[in-house]
Write an enzyme that holds these catalytic residues in place. Sequence first.
Site, PDB file in Angstrom:
ATOM      1  N   GLY A  54       0.804  -1.217   0.000  1.00 55.34           N
ATOM      2  CA  GLY A  54       0.000   0.000   0.000  1.00 55.34           C
ATOM      3  C   GLY A  54       0.835   1.265   0.000  1.00 55.34           C
ATOM      4  N   CYS A  55       2.152   1.112   0.056  1.00 52.12           N
ATOM      5  CA  CYS A  55       3.034   2.274   0.007  1.00 52.12           C
ATOM      6  C   CYS A  55       3.507   2.486  -1.418  1.00 52.12           C
ATOM      7  CB  CYS A  55       4.250   2.065   0.908  1.00 52.12           C
ATOM      8  SG  CYS A  55       3.862   2.037   2.654  1.00 52.12           S
ATOM      9  N   GLN A  56       3.580   3.738  -1.825  1.00 51.46           N
ATOM     10  CA  GLN A  56       4.066   4.082  -3.153  1.00 51.46           C
ATOM     11  C   GLN A  56       5.554   3.750  -3.260  1.00 51.46           C
ATOM     12  OE1 GLN A  56       3.694   8.234  -4.006  1.00 51.46           O
ATOM     13  NE2 GLN A  56       4.447   8.050  -6.084  1.00 51.46           N
TER      14      GLN A  56
END
Length: 141
Positions: A54-56
Amino acid sequence: MNAETTAEQAQQALLEEFEMFDNWMDRYQYIIDMGKQLPAFPDEWKVEELKIQGCQSNVWMHHRRDGEALHFDAVSDAAIVSGLIAVLMRIYNDRHPSDIRATSPHFLKDLGLDKHLSPTRSNGLHAMLDRIYRVAEQEAA
């Protein structure tokens, strides 16, 4: 364990530190500088099961039990995200699982991070928080 303070007290101290900054550019720079102080993160921990989804940017988080407390280590390949990790560590690292679970992240709203981070950075921050809370929940059981 951070016996001298609770997670809530650490959160309040952090909020007071940020009051000295007049604008968001200074706050961003302070967050980035905090990230530069993170301890080294071993390459062998940079594995898929420790990666935050979910982290870029790439973020890995490792945890271990240290007596009654939970110790977290984390790293990112992005400067601002490393700073956000440092913020989370200030509040939640080396705390008892019940202290972690009892401390809501109101610093997000109080600092205005919820308004000043891009949606992808905000999603990543929430994914890191979710991991911390999930670990605390598992370790409390």
